[in-house]
Design a protein around this motif. Structure first.
Motif, PDB file in Angstrom:
ATOM      1  N   THR A  74      29.745   7.253   9.017  1.00  0.00           N
ATOM      2  CA  THR A  74      28.902   7.037  10.193  1.00  0.00           C
ATOM      3  C   THR A  74      27.573   6.393   9.822  1.00  0.00           C
ATOM      4  O   THR A  74      27.119   5.461  10.490  1.00  0.00           O
ATOM      5  N   LEU A  75      26.936   6.857   8.766  1.00  0.00           N
ATOM      6  CA  LEU A  75      25.653   6.297   8.356  1.00  0.00           C
ATOM      7  C   LEU A  75      25.811   4.853   7.878  1.00  0.00           C
ATOM      8  O   LEU A  75      24.993   3.988   8.210  1.00  0.00           O
ATOM      9  N   GLU A  76      26.875   4.572   7.136  1.00  0.00           N
ATOM     10  CA  GLU A  76      27.135   3.197   6.710  1.00  0.00           C
ATOM     11  C   GLU A  76      27.343   2.285   7.917  1.00  0.00           C
ATOM     12  O   GLU A  76      26.803   1.185   7.977  1.00  0.00           O
ATOM     13  N   GLU A  77      28.115   2.758   8.858  1.00  0.00           N
ATOM     14  CA  GLU A  77      28.388   1.983  10.070  1.00  0.00           C
ATOM     15  C   GLU A  77      27.096   1.694  10.835  1.00  0.00           C
ATOM     16  O   GLU A  77      26.833   0.557  11.242  1.00  0.00           O
ATOM     17  N   THR A  78      26.279   2.711  10.999  1.00  0.00           N
ATOM     18  CA  THR A  78      25.019   2.546  11.718  1.00  0.00           C
ATOM     19  C   THR A  78      24.086   1.585  10.987  1.00  0.00           C
ATOM     20  O   THR A  78      23.490   0.694  11.609  1.00  0.00           O
ATOM     21  N   ALA A  79      23.959   1.736   9.683  1.00  0.00           N
ATOM     22  CA  ALA A  79      23.092   0.847   8.903  1.00  0.00           C
ATOM     23  C   ALA A  79      23.590  -0.598   8.979  1.00  0.00           C
ATOM     24  O   ALA A  79      22.792  -1.532   9.110  1.00  0.00           O
ATOM     25  N   LEU A  80      24.897  -0.797   8.925  1.00  0.00           N
ATOM     26  CA  LEU A  80      25.447  -2.145   9.018  1.00  0.00           C
ATOM     27  C   LEU A  80      25.132  -2.764  10.373  1.00  0.00           C
ATOM     28  O   LEU A  80      24.730  -3.929  10.455  1.00  0.00           O
ATOM     29  N   ILE A  81      25.277  -2.010  11.433  1.00  0.00           N
ATOM     30  CA  ILE A  81      24.952  -2.523  12.764  1.00  0.00           C
ATOM     31  C   ILE A  81      23.476  -2.918  12.826  1.00  0.00           C
ATOM     32  O   ILE A  81      23.133  -3.983  13.354  1.00  0.00           O
ATOM     33  N   ILE A  82      22.602  -2.087  12.256  1.00  0.00           N
ATOM     34  CA  ILE A  82      21.175  -2.400  12.255  1.00  0.00           C
ATOM     35  C   ILE A  82      20.914  -3.690  11.492  1.00  0.00           C
ATOM     36  O   ILE A  82      20.159  -4.555  11.955  1.00  0.00           O
ATOM     37  N   ALA A 102      17.465   7.288   1.264  1.00  0.00           N
ATOM     38  CA  ALA A 102      18.816   7.429   1.833  1.00  0.00           C
ATOM     39  C   ALA A 102      19.316   6.092   2.348  1.00  0.00           C
ATOM     40  O   ALA A 102      20.482   5.726   2.131  1.00  0.00           O
ATOM     41  N   ILE A 103      18.443   5.341   3.021  1.00  0.00           N
ATOM     42  CA  ILE A 103      18.832   4.015   3.520  1.00  0.00           C
ATOM     43  C   ILE A 103      19.142   3.086   2.356  1.00  0.00           C
ATOM     44  O   ILE A 103      20.120   2.333   2.398  1.00  0.00           O
ATOM     45  N   HIS A 104      18.339   3.131   1.298  1.00  0.00           N
ATOM     46  CA  HIS A 104      18.588   2.262   0.143  1.00  0.00           C
ATOM     47  C   HIS A 104      19.944   2.556  -0.494  1.00  0.00           C
ATOM     48  O   HIS A 104      20.662   1.625  -0.890  1.00  0.00           O
ATOM     49  N   ILE A 105      20.306   3.821  -0.568  1.00  0.00           N
ATOM     50  CA  ILE A 105      21.612   4.192  -1.132  1.00  0.00           C
ATOM     51  C   ILE A 105      22.733   3.596  -0.280  1.00  0.00           C
ATOM     52  O   ILE A 105      23.696   3.023  -0.797  1.00  0.00           O
ATOM     53  N   VAL A 106      22.599   3.726   1.031  1.00  0.00           N
ATOM     54  CA  VAL A 106      23.620   3.205   1.950  1.00  0.00           C
ATOM     55  C   VAL A 106      23.701   1.682   1.846  1.00  0.00           C
ATOM     56  O   VAL A 106      24.790   1.105   1.805  1.00  0.00           O
ATOM     57  N   LEU A 107      22.557   1.013   1.792  1.00  0.00           N
ATOM     58  CA  LEU A 107      22.544  -0.448   1.696  1.00  0.00           C
ATOM     59  C   LEU A 107      23.198  -0.922   0.402  1.00  0.00           C
ATOM     60  O   LEU A 107      23.924  -1.919   0.395  1.00  0.00           O
ATOM     61  N   LYS A 108      22.973  -0.202  -0.689  1.00  0.00           N
ATOM     62  CA  LYS A 108      23.623  -0.552  -1.962  1.00  0.00           C
ATOM     63  C   LYS A 108      25.141  -0.403  -1.849  1.00  0.00           C
ATOM     64  O   LYS A 108      25.896  -1.230  -2.358  1.00  0.00           O
ATOM     65  N   ARG A 109      25.586   0.664  -1.168  1.00  0.00           N
ATOM     66  CA  ARG A 109      27.029   0.843  -0.957  1.00  0.00           C
ATOM     67  C   ARG A 109      27.615  -0.287  -0.126  1.00  0.00           C
ATOM     68  O   ARG A 109      28.692  -0.809  -0.426  1.00  0.00           O
ATOM     69  N   LEU A 110      26.902  -0.650   0.948  1.00  0.00           N
ATOM     70  CA  LEU A 110      27.375  -1.738   1.809  1.00  0.00           C
ATOM     71  C   LEU A 110      27.416  -3.059   1.047  1.00  0.00           C
ATOM     72  O   LEU A 110      28.333  -3.861   1.231  1.00  0.00           O
ATOM     73  N   GLN A 111      26.439  -3.260   0.180  1.00  0.00           N
ATOM     74  CA  GLN A 111      26.419  -4.487  -0.616  1.00  0.00           C
ATOM     75  C   GLN A 111      27.585  -4.506  -1.605  1.00  0.00           C
ATOM     76  O   GLN A 111      28.243  -5.525  -1.778  1.00  0.00           O
ATOM     77  N   LYS A 112      27.842  -3.370  -2.223  1.00  0.00           N
ATOM     78  CA  LYS A 112      28.961  -3.273  -3.171  1.00  0.00           C
ATOM     79  C   LYS A 112      30.304  -3.563  -2.488  1.00  0.00           C
ATOM     80  O   LYS A 112      31.200  -4.148  -3.073  1.00  0.00           O
ATOM     81  N   LYS A 113      30.413  -3.190  -1.212  1.00  0.00           N
ATOM     82  CA  LYS A 113      31.634  -3.436  -0.435  1.00  0.00           C
ATOM     83  C   LYS A 113      31.698  -4.861   0.122  1.00  0.00           C
ATOM     84  O   LYS A 113      32.675  -5.235   0.756  1.00  0.00           O
ATOM     85  N   GLY A 114      30.625  -5.638  -0.070  1.00  0.00           N
ATOM     86  CA  GLY A 114      30.609  -7.017   0.405  1.00  0.00           C
ATOM     87  C   GLY A 114      30.260  -7.169   1.881  1.00  0.00           C
ATOM     88  O   GLY A 114      30.463  -8.236   2.454  1.00  0.00           O
TER      89      GLY A 114
END
Length: 111
Positions: A8-16, A44-56
């Motif tokens: 959910t947090l990844e999804e929300t951060a990606l939408i933002i 917490a946001i930085h961790i999520v953004l790094k995960r999203l970046q790793k996933k492309g």
């Protein structure tokens, strides 16, 4: 269909991130807190953004250094075409599921 699954947090951060051409961490935190009506830490946001970046799903680049930041540069994030496709697929799956909820469910206290 994409093979990506997001929390959910990844999804929300990606939408933002996809809301603008580019965003940086503090700005993402502010948008999150305004729309989700709850606080979140910058780490917490930085961790999520790094995960999203790793996933492309997002990419990042550094801006110019500024005196206000003691010469440090901001890291800007942008959604990728793949990130947009993944989030669009998630939205489509959710819409399909919501279409299966009986319209009168709220009468029974289910919604």
């Amino acid at each position: 269909m994409s093979e990506q699954s997001l929390g959910t947090l990844e999804e929300t951060a990606l939408i933002i991130v996809l809301m603008k051409d580019q965003s940086y961490g503090v700005e993402i935190v502010q948008i999150y807190e305004r729309h989700m009506e709850q606080s979140i830490s910058l780490p917490a946001i930085h961790i999520v953004l790094k995960r999203l970046q790793k996933k492309g799903l997002v990419k990042s680049s550094f801006g110019e250094s500024t005196p206000e930041r003691g010469g440090k540069r901001k890291r800007y994030y942008q959604g990728t075409p793949y990130g947009y496709r993944v989030i669009a697929e998630i939205q489509e799956r959710r819409n399909q599921m919501w279409s299966l909820v009986p319209k009168n469910s709220f009468h029974y206290g289910l919604l």
